[in-house]
Design a protein around this motif. Structure first.
Motif, PDB file in Angstrom:
ATOM      1  N   GLY A 147      13.369  16.896  -8.509  1.00  0.00           N
ATOM      2  CA  GLY A 147      12.431  15.832  -8.172  1.00  0.00           C
ATOM      3  C   GLY A 147      12.843  14.565  -8.883  1.00  0.00           C
ATOM      4  N   SER A 148      12.206  13.475  -8.528  1.00  0.00           N
ATOM      5  CA  SER A 148      12.545  12.202  -9.164  1.00  0.00           C
ATOM      6  C   SER A 148      11.330  11.293  -9.133  1.00  0.00           C
ATOM      7  CB  SER A 148      13.721  11.567  -8.411  1.00  0.00           C
ATOM      8  OG  SER A 148      14.185  10.418  -9.073  1.00  0.00           O
ATOM      9  N   ALA A 149      11.085  10.608 -10.237  1.00  0.00           N
ATOM     10  CA  ALA A 149       9.940   9.697 -10.324  1.00  0.00           C
ATOM     11  C   ALA A 149      10.429   8.253 -10.431  1.00  0.00           C
ATOM     12  CB  ALA A 149       9.088  10.025 -11.555  1.00  0.00           C
ATOM     13  N   LEU A 156      12.868  16.066  -4.270  1.00  0.00           N
ATOM     14  CA  LEU A 156      11.497  15.813  -3.838  1.00  0.00           C
ATOM     15  C   LEU A 156      11.037  14.493  -4.429  1.00  0.00           C
ATOM     16  CD1 LEU A 156       9.494  19.104  -4.457  1.00  0.00           C
ATOM     17  CD2 LEU A 156       9.802  17.940  -2.263  1.00  0.00           C
ATOM     18  N   VAL A 157      10.569  13.597  -3.588  1.00  0.00           N
ATOM     19  CA  VAL A 157       9.857  12.427  -4.107  1.00  0.00           C
ATOM     20  C   VAL A 157       8.418  12.414  -3.589  1.00  0.00           C
ATOM     21  CG1 VAL A 157      11.810  10.937  -4.689  1.00  0.00           C
ATOM     22  CG2 VAL A 157      10.925  10.931  -2.359  1.00  0.00           C
ATOM     23  N   GLY A 158       8.196  13.008  -2.432  1.00  0.00           N
ATOM     24  CA  GLY A 158       6.826  13.126  -1.910  1.00  0.00           C
ATOM     25  C   GLY A 158       6.017  14.072  -2.796  1.00  0.00           C
ATOM     26  N   VAL A 159       4.716  13.811  -2.884  1.00  0.00           N
ATOM     27  CA  VAL A 159       3.846  14.612  -3.760  1.00  0.00           C
ATOM     28  C   VAL A 159       2.637  15.132  -2.982  1.00  0.00           C
ATOM     29  CG1 VAL A 159       2.682  14.663  -6.003  1.00  0.00           C
ATOM     30  CG2 VAL A 159       4.440  12.957  -5.599  1.00  0.00           C
ATOM     31  N   PRO A 160       2.833  16.174  -2.159  1.00  0.00           N
ATOM     32  CA  PRO A 160       1.693  16.742  -1.442  1.00  0.00           C
ATOM     33  C   PRO A 160       0.652  17.267  -2.422  1.00  0.00           C
ATOM     34  CG  PRO A 160       3.768  17.616  -0.590  1.00  0.00           C
ATOM     35  CD  PRO A 160       4.088  16.879  -1.850  1.00  0.00           C
ATOM     36  N   LEU A 197       9.697   9.587   7.731  1.00  0.00           N
ATOM     37  CA  LEU A 197      10.030   8.160   7.857  1.00  0.00           C
ATOM     38  C   LEU A 197       8.772   7.314   7.671  1.00  0.00           C
ATOM     39  CD1 LEU A 197      12.539   6.421   8.327  1.00  0.00           C
ATOM     40  CD2 LEU A 197      11.927   6.297  10.739  1.00  0.00           C
ATOM     41  N   GLY A 198       8.353   7.214   6.411  1.00  0.00           N
ATOM     42  CA  GLY A 198       7.228   6.342   6.062  1.00  0.00           C
ATOM     43  C   GLY A 198       7.723   5.225   5.168  1.00  0.00           C
ATOM     44  N   GLY A 199       6.872   4.794   4.241  1.00  0.00           N
ATOM     45  CA  GLY A 199       7.247   3.699   3.341  1.00  0.00           C
ATOM     46  C   GLY A 199       8.475   4.040   2.508  1.00  0.00           C
ATOM     47  N   LEU A 200       8.461   5.198   1.853  1.00  0.00           N
ATOM     48  CA  LEU A 200       9.615   5.609   1.055  1.00  0.00           C
ATOM     49  C   LEU A 200      10.797   5.935   1.958  1.00  0.00           C
ATOM     50  CD1 LEU A 200       7.557   5.689  -1.255  1.00  0.00           C
ATOM     51  CD2 LEU A 200       8.553   7.854  -1.990  1.00  0.00           C
ATOM     52  N   GLY A 201      10.524   6.710   3.014  1.00  0.00           N
ATOM     53  CA  GLY A 201      11.598   7.171   3.900  1.00  0.00           C
ATOM     54  C   GLY A 201      12.392   6.016   4.501  1.00  0.00           C
ATOM     55  N   GLU A 204      -6.625  13.453  -5.217  1.00  0.00           N
ATOM     56  CA  GLU A 204      -5.896  14.618  -4.693  1.00  0.00           C
ATOM     57  C   GLU A 204      -4.967  15.242  -5.728  1.00  0.00           C
ATOM     58  OE1 GLU A 204      -5.917  12.951  -0.089  1.00  0.00           O
ATOM     59  OE2 GLU A 204      -4.013  13.174  -1.121  1.00  0.00           O
ATOM     60  N   TRP A 205      -4.624  14.501  -6.778  1.00  0.00           N
ATOM     61  CA  TRP A 205      -3.762  15.064  -7.825  1.00  0.00           C
ATOM     62  C   TRP A 205      -4.572  15.466  -9.053  1.00  0.00           C
ATOM     63  CZ3 TRP A 205       0.150  10.371  -7.649  1.00  0.00           C
ATOM     64  CH2 TRP A 205       0.856  10.409  -6.441  1.00  0.00           C
ATOM     65  N   GLY A 206      -5.877  15.190  -9.069  1.00  0.00           N
ATOM     66  CA  GLY A 206      -6.735  15.514 -10.215  1.00  0.00           C
ATOM     67  C   GLY A 206      -6.694  14.449 -11.297  1.00  0.00           C
ATOM     68  N   LEU A 250      14.895  13.057   9.527  1.00  0.00           N
ATOM     69  CA  LEU A 250      14.218  14.270   9.996  1.00  0.00           C
ATOM     70  C   LEU A 250      12.733  13.929  10.026  1.00  0.00           C
ATOM     71  CD1 LEU A 250      16.375  16.134   7.477  1.00  0.00           C
ATOM     72  CD2 LEU A 250      16.484  16.708   9.893  1.00  0.00           C
ATOM     73  N   SER A 251      12.200  13.746  11.231  1.00  0.00           N
ATOM     74  CA  SER A 251      10.858  13.180  11.368  1.00  0.00           C
ATOM     75  C   SER A 251       9.995  14.033  12.285  1.00  0.00           C
ATOM     76  CB  SER A 251      10.989  11.769  11.962  1.00  0.00           C
ATOM     77  OG  SER A 251       9.734  11.255  12.303  1.00  0.00           O
ATOM     78  N   THR A 252       8.687  14.008  12.034  1.00  0.00           N
ATOM     79  CA  THR A 252       7.772  14.699  12.947  1.00  0.00           C
ATOM     80  C   THR A 252       7.389  13.791  14.119  1.00  0.00           C
ATOM     81  OG1 THR A 252       5.832  13.948  11.697  1.00  0.00           O
ATOM     82  CG2 THR A 252       6.749  16.096  11.084  1.00  0.00           C
ATOM     83  N   SER A 253       7.777  12.522  14.044  1.00  0.00           N
ATOM     84  CA  SER A 253       7.331  11.531  15.047  1.00  0.00           C
ATOM     85  C   SER A 253       8.483  11.078  15.936  1.00  0.00           C
ATOM     86  CB  SER A 253       6.758  10.301  14.339  1.00  0.00           C
ATOM     87  OG  SER A 253       5.876  10.671  13.309  1.00  0.00           O
ATOM     88  N   LYS A 254       8.522  11.653  17.142  1.00  0.00           N
ATOM     89  CA  LYS A 254       9.560  11.305  18.120  1.00  0.00           C
ATOM     90  C   LYS A 254       9.617   9.792  18.358  1.00  0.00           C
ATOM     91  CE  LYS A 254      12.191  12.092  21.911  1.00  0.00           C
ATOM     92  NZ  LYS A 254      13.435  11.485  21.453  1.00  0.00           N
ATOM     93  N   ILE A 295      12.451   1.483  -5.504  1.00  0.00           N
ATOM     94  CA  ILE A 295      13.062   2.102  -6.685  1.00  0.00           C
ATOM     95  C   ILE A 295      12.978   3.626  -6.626  1.00  0.00           C
ATOM     96  CG2 ILE A 295      10.952   1.775  -8.100  1.00  0.00           C
ATOM     97  CD1 ILE A 295      14.654   1.877  -9.313  1.00  0.00           C
ATOM     98  N   THR A 296      11.922   4.171  -6.033  1.00  0.00           N
ATOM     99  CA  THR A 296      11.780   5.637  -5.975  1.00  0.00           C
ATOM    100  C   THR A 296      12.876   6.266  -5.125  1.00  0.00           C
ATOM    101  OG1 THR A 296       9.403   5.414  -6.260  1.00  0.00           O
ATOM    102  CG2 THR A 296      10.179   7.505  -5.369  1.00  0.00           C
ATOM    103  N   THR A 297      13.391   5.520  -4.169  1.00  0.00           N
ATOM    104  CA  THR A 297      14.461   6.061  -3.331  1.00  0.00           C
ATOM    105  C   THR A 297      15.836   5.667  -3.880  1.00  0.00           C
ATOM    106  OG1 THR A 297      14.082   4.195  -1.832  1.00  0.00           O
ATOM    107  CG2 THR A 297      13.060   6.276  -1.259  1.00  0.00           C
ATOM    108  N   ILE A 341       0.870  -1.188   0.000  1.00  0.00           N
ATOM    109  CA  ILE A 341       0.000   0.000   0.000  1.00  0.00           C
ATOM    110  C   ILE A 341       0.901   1.230   0.000  1.00  0.00           C
ATOM    111  CG2 ILE A 341      -1.664   1.347   1.340  1.00  0.00           C
ATOM    112  CD1 ILE A 341      -2.848  -1.254   2.359  1.00  0.00           C
ATOM    113  N   CYS A 342       0.901   1.942  -1.123  1.00  0.00           N
ATOM    114  CA  CYS A 342       1.699   3.154  -1.277  1.00  0.00           C
ATOM    115  C   CYS A 342       0.803   4.358  -0.995  1.00  0.00           C
ATOM    116  CB  CYS A 342       2.222   3.212  -2.711  1.00  0.00           C
ATOM    117  SG  CYS A 342       3.171   4.697  -3.090  1.00  0.00           S
ATOM    118  N   HIS A 343       1.386   5.431  -0.452  1.00  0.00           N
ATOM    119  CA  HIS A 343       0.557   6.614  -0.201  1.00  0.00           C
ATOM    120  C   HIS A 343      -0.034   7.157  -1.506  1.00  0.00           C
ATOM    121  CE1 HIS A 343      -0.369   9.461   3.227  1.00  0.00           C
ATOM    122  NE2 HIS A 343      -1.040   9.951   2.205  1.00  0.00           N
ATOM    123  N   SER A 344       0.644   6.888  -2.622  1.00  0.00           N
ATOM    124  CA  SER A 344       0.102   7.330  -3.918  1.00  0.00           C
ATOM    125  C   SER A 344      -1.249   6.669  -4.211  1.00  0.00           C
ATOM    126  CB  SER A 344       1.071   6.987  -5.044  1.00  0.00           C
ATOM    127  OG  SER A 344       2.331   7.532  -4.792  1.00  0.00           O
TER     128      SER A 344
END
Ligand code: NAP
Ligand code: ZN
Ligand code: ZN
Length: 347
Positions: A291-293, A267-271, A184-188, A51-53, A205-209, A162-164, A40-43
């Protein structure tokens, strides 16, 4: 046509539900793959919620596919019945443009046939992804999977891996370099494992201690809680390379300022919404933002073989497909260690 079972969402606000559809009959170069695991990818979530149209519904998501070949077309040379096979984010491309010829099919200037949320080469028939019992793919867009790899843990390599791997290789990350991984998620978590295996000094560099211990276990040398601005300021001008794998809006400038002169942020994340860049974040130190795909077929195979040789796979939480909607909610909350993978036997 080949009757196939799967899970689909019918519009951007509905949950995933069982869905029956048909795969094409095998052409001479096609293989039929019984799907064993799908990550399950966030994409998947971004696209299912449009969310990307431009999303196409009904949508059967899933592009981190591991399975076994159950049938082969008359001209197939690379696969035999019973062999393991992988399918990533695309299943075909124009094959004639400069990018395709360079083995960089992900940047195809013609028609890149996405594994789902796209159309076949006829540009009409929708493609359906890996949250399903089986898939038909051209052997040239199908990856070889070593039996050395754990099957569930190998599935996320087809996208997160592969994305990383691709930008780490493109920018020649290696010993003596300081690498930052944001998110630090699936890609991270794959970025941490891969960058550390290539000899770089890795900082998460994470928001989650709460992910600190895991970060070190995955191979990171340092862990920084990014929510505290002071922590980031202390790292100014430190990194040669930063990989940003965040799925949500965030302040890019805070991370650009951590690059040394001529450093690179990929950038690999796609907000879903545009990110703002302060001119000075780039100008003052000639920093580069790019960026990189995903990656091409050749490099994806190289990455899979590299992971098999180095014993690298994704840290996964395997779930039955009936829990897929709950797993999506947990992914959005950042509550996944570090990739959900669906056991397709449960379909
Ligand atoms: P994920 O597993 O959900 O990881 C995203 C991470 O981002 C989270 O674990 C979290 O890390 C951080 N994060 C989430 N919300 C945040 C917020 N509001 N502020 C700051 N940080 C936040 O997602 P993924 O599957 O790794 O995918 C990451 C992104 O890459 C997605 O946008 C996806 O679409 C994109 N993607 C791009 C490509 C490509 O080819 N470029 C390929 C695949 C995926 P912490 O808890 O550590 O902060
Ligand atoms: Zn993906
Ligand atoms: Zn092309």
């Amino acid at each position: 046509m080949l009757p196939t079972r799967g899970y689909a969402t019918k519009d951007p606000i509905s949950v995933l539900e069982p869905f029956n559809f048909e795969r094409r009959e095998l052409g001479p170069h096609d293989v039929l793959i019984e799907i064993l695991y799908c990550g399950i990818c966030h994409s998947d979530i971004h696209q299912a919620r449009d969310e990307w149209g431009g999303s196409i519904f009904p949508m059967v998501p899933g592009h981190e596919i591991i399975g076994r070949v159950t049938r082969v077309g008359s001209q197939v040379k690379r696969f035999k019945i019973g062999e393991l096979a992988g399918v990533g984010c695309f299943v075909d491309s124009c094959r004639v443009c400069a990018s395709c010829k360079a083995g960089l099919e992900q940047y195809c200037e013609g028609h890149l046939v996405l594994t789902y949320n796209g159309t076949e080469k006829d540009k009409k028939m929708p493609t359906y992804g890996g949250y399903s019992s089986q898939i038909v793919a051209d052997e040239n867009y199908t990856l070889k999977i070593s039996s050395q790899l754990p099957l569930a843990g190998a599935a996320p390599l087809l996208c997160a891996g592969i994305t990383t791997y691709s930008p780490l290789r493109h920018f020649k990350v290696g010993p003596g370099q300081r690498v930052g991984v944001v998110g630090l998620g699936g890609l991270g978590h794959m970025a941490v494992k891969l960058a550390a295996s290539m000899g770089a000094e890795v900082t998460v560099l994470s928001t989650s201690k709460t992910k600190e211990e895991d970060a070190h276990r995955l191979g990171a040398h340092n862990f920084v809680v990014s929510r505290d601005a002071k922590n980031l300021e202390a790292l100014a001008n430190r990194f040669d390379f930063i990989l940003d794998a965040v799925s949500a809006p965030h302040d890019l400038n805070a991370y650009l300022n951590l690059l040394r002169r001529d450093g690179v942020l990929v950038l690999v994340g796609v907000p879903a919404k545009p990110l703002q860049v302060e001119a000075f974040s780039l100008i003052l130190k000639r920093r580069r933002l790019t960026g990189s795909a995903i990656g091409g077929i050749r490099e994806t195979q190289e990455m899979l073989d590299y992971c098999a040789a180095k014993n690298i796979a994704s840290d996964v939480e395997v779930i039955p497909i009936q829990q897929v909607n709950e797993a999506w909610e947990r992914t959005i909350k950042g509550d996944v260690r570090y990739r959900f993978v669906i056991d397709m036997k449960t379909l």
